[in-house]
Design an enzyme around this catalytic site. Structure first.
Site, PDB file in Angstrom:
ATOM      1  N   ASP A  63      43.259  40.966  41.022  1.00 27.58           N
ATOM      2  CA  ASP A  63      43.476  41.412  39.646  1.00 27.58           C
ATOM      3  C   ASP A  63      43.779  40.214  38.756  1.00 27.58           C
ATOM      4  OD1 ASP A  63      44.402  42.653  37.242  1.00 27.58           O
ATOM      5  OD2 ASP A  63      44.935  44.434  38.392  1.00 27.58           O
ATOM      6  N   SER A 113      42.175  46.839  33.342  1.00 27.08           N
ATOM      7  CA  SER A 113      41.894  47.098  34.756  1.00 27.08           C
ATOM      8  C   SER A 113      41.405  48.516  35.020  1.00 27.08           C
ATOM      9  CB  SER A 113      43.152  46.838  35.595  1.00 27.08           C
ATOM     10  OG  SER A 113      43.553  45.499  35.507  1.00 27.08           O
ATOM     11  N   GLU A 346      43.707  45.307  46.865  1.00 27.51           N
ATOM     12  CA  GLU A 346      43.975  44.643  45.582  1.00 27.51           C
ATOM     13  C   GLU A 346      45.192  43.732  45.673  1.00 27.51           C
ATOM     14  OE1 GLU A 346      45.229  45.485  40.923  1.00 27.51           O
ATOM     15  OE2 GLU A 346      46.107  46.631  42.564  1.00 27.51           O
ATOM     16  N   ASP A 392      38.739  41.962  38.505  1.00 25.79           N
ATOM     17  CA  ASP A 392      38.433  42.947  37.478  1.00 25.79           C
ATOM     18  C   ASP A 392      38.251  42.293  36.116  1.00 25.79           C
ATOM     19  OD1 ASP A 392      41.100  42.241  37.531  1.00 25.79           O
ATOM     20  OD2 ASP A 392      41.871  44.277  37.428  1.00 25.79           O
TER      21      ASP A 392
END
Length: 530
Positions: A63, A113, A346, A392
């Site tokens: 992320d 996101s 993630e 992302d």
């Protein structure tokens, strides 16, 4: 034309052009490690074979892990190992195929996101701030959810009979993990206390509720479906699953009342009732005790909110597993299914480190993310497992100045041939790493929790860094534009891929193409009727 080809070939190495001679090149040039390394890499590319169908797919999402984050983390990892740093690679940067993904949302040039992960996991782009729904949604309007839901790769994998898992160092109800299983008009509806009364009355469910009832929800949407639910869930965010009552606090609760739910429901107990053979765990000891050969399903919530930054993990009261530990354990559970699995992993706190203006935390979490990818590489067969590593979105994080080779990436700029920090036109030293906007410089010294900056005043602009150790864990970089939090950026992000169908990751593509890479490998849509 033939003469030109022969002339060109004669200038290349024999290993590439066959009978061509490399004699025209100086020996020092052909014996250089740079020259030989490039030859080796090209030879590997020429020897590649391509397959299309996979048994398993693992999607790794860093992320906020933009290209500048990759570069800086690569250098930091090398320097922590005693090397100059620039010459190294993060584990996934050696993958054979790479592409760039365009990250914009349908309604936004710089994305969030929720919209980006929905694109990656469903195959279509959508708006900022919404999860598991198409662009016809209106954020915050419950009534616009119905009829605009999309199906995700995780859901399709369940319908195909594969095992499934989701892992995040953020709250498991946060935008990226939530996009794999939830349908919501607002990413912030993590539990019922976050929702407007009107949305609840209309029948919209909070994200935590949707996770617990994933199996029931999917079977109700797909006629004749019979699935067994998500097999592995690891992450943070216990507060969204527990009632706002101190009697339900976990042993490592940091708030007086750990839970946020205002409906009195304990969703962890509801999950355990639905999966009596499954295990609910909340600390390192419980995690370590999981038997991967006999466990059919596991639900791990390791923090009240987000899990700790990797650098701060040892300070957790009850202990938390690392991202690489969670990844290894998840694979060991999921690969018990002979039909295969789909897993999403993630690293959510890379993003949070950047928002706090802490390159140290963003980069150390990126390094741990690379370790998690390596653990997946070690635990799987590249002939049957597609591994995709991407982000992302990026951040307004820069690598600038003219530091000499091997200069500490977290340090002040020292120019080539110099030993003292370079000075800007204001007579002050400056760091290689910085942010275009955000909270600005903080010298919190040995602090390992990047979020400590939120207890300080915004401190943007230039500052005197003489005597400041900018390589310390508590140093936060300078920022130009003062904001309460540093922002995302809008440039493309990298996609790295290895395994069946990985060769389709080429060129500049829309971010939603990632779903189609997964589908190509697992044939999800072809094998499922929705």
């Amino acid at each position: 034309m033939l003469k030109q080809s022969i002339t060109l070939c004669s200038l290349l190495v024999a290993s590439i052009c066959g009978s061509a001679s490399a004699a025209v090149l100086p020996e020092a040039q052909t014996q250089s490690s740079w020259y030989k390394d490039a030859q080796t890499q090209l030879a590997k590319k020429l020897a590649r074979t391509q397959s299309t169908k996979a048994k398993n797919v693992i999607l790794f999402v860093g992320d906020g892990m933009g290209v500048s984050t990759l570069t800086a983390a690569r250098i930091l990892e090398g320097q922590l190992q005693g090397n100059m740093g620039e010459e190294g690679y993060l584990s996934f940067e050696t993958f054979p195929y790479t592409a760039l993904a365009k990250t914009y949302n349908v309604d936004a040039q710089t994305p969030d996101s929720a919209g980006t992960m929905t694109a990656m996991i469903s195959g279509i782009k959508t708006d900022v701030g919404v999860i598991g729904v198409d662009e016809d949604i209106e954020r915050g309007k419950c009534e616009t959810v119905f009829g605009n839901e999309v199906s995700t790769a995780l859901e399709l994998a369940e319908l195909k009979g594969l095992s499934t898992g989701i892992i995040s160092t953020a709250r498991i109800t946060h935008a990226t993990p939530a996009a794999t299983y939830a349908k919501s008009a607002d990413r912030n509806w993590e539990d019922i206390s976050d929702m407007p009364a009107e949305a609840v009355e209309m029948g919209c469910k909070d994200i935590a509720d949707q996770l617990i009832n994933f199996e029931t929800n999917l079977e109700s949407r797909v006629t004749g479906a019979d699935v067994d639910g998500i097999d592995v869930v690891f992450g943070g965010g216990r507060r969204h699953f527990l009632p706002k009552d101190a009697a339900f606090n976990s042993p490592d609760a940091v708030s007086e009342k750990e839970g946020d739910r205002t409906d009195g429901r304990d969703l962890t107990a509801e999950w355990q009732a639905a999966y009596p053979q499954g295990q609910y765990v909340f600390d390192q000891a419980g995690f370590d005790a999981i038997n991967t050969e006999t466990t059919s399903s596991v639900f791990g919530l390791f923090n009240e909110s987000h899990m700790q930054y990797e650098a701060d993990r040892n300070n957790d009261i009850a202990g938390e597993p690392s991202l690489s530990q969670m990844t290894s354990k998840a694979i060991d559970i999921l690969d018990n299914n002979q039909d295969g699995f789909f897993l999403m992993v993630e690293s959510g706190r890379i993003d949070h480190g950047h928002h706090a203006g802490s390159a140290y935390n963003a980069l150390t979490d990126t390094i741990e993310f690379a370790k998690a990818v390596q653990s997946a590489i070690d635990a799987t067969d590249p002939q049957e497992t597609l591994i995709i590593v991407t982000a992302d979105h990026s951040h307004v994080f820069t690598i600038a100045g003219y530091p000499k080779r091997g200069n500490p990436i977290l340090g002040k700029v020292v120019a080539v041939g110099q030993t003292e920090p370079a000075l800007a036109k204001d007579g002050l030293p400056y760091t290689t790493l910085g942010y275009t906007n955000g909270r600005g410089m903080q010298n919190l010294m040995t602090e390992t929790n990047a979020d400590a900056t939120y207890g300080q005043a915004v401190n943007a602009g230039r500052h005197d860094l003489n005597g400041v150790d900018t390589t310390s864990s508590g140093y936060h970089q300078e920022a130009l534009v003062p904001l309460s939090s540093e922002t995302h950026a809008g440039e493309d992000v990298a996609i790295h891929a290895q395994g069946p169908s990985a060769h389709l990751a080429q060129g500049v593509v829309e971010q939603n193409t990632i779903f189609h890479l997964i589908d190509s490998a697992l044939e999800l849509v072809a094998d499922t009727e929705l």
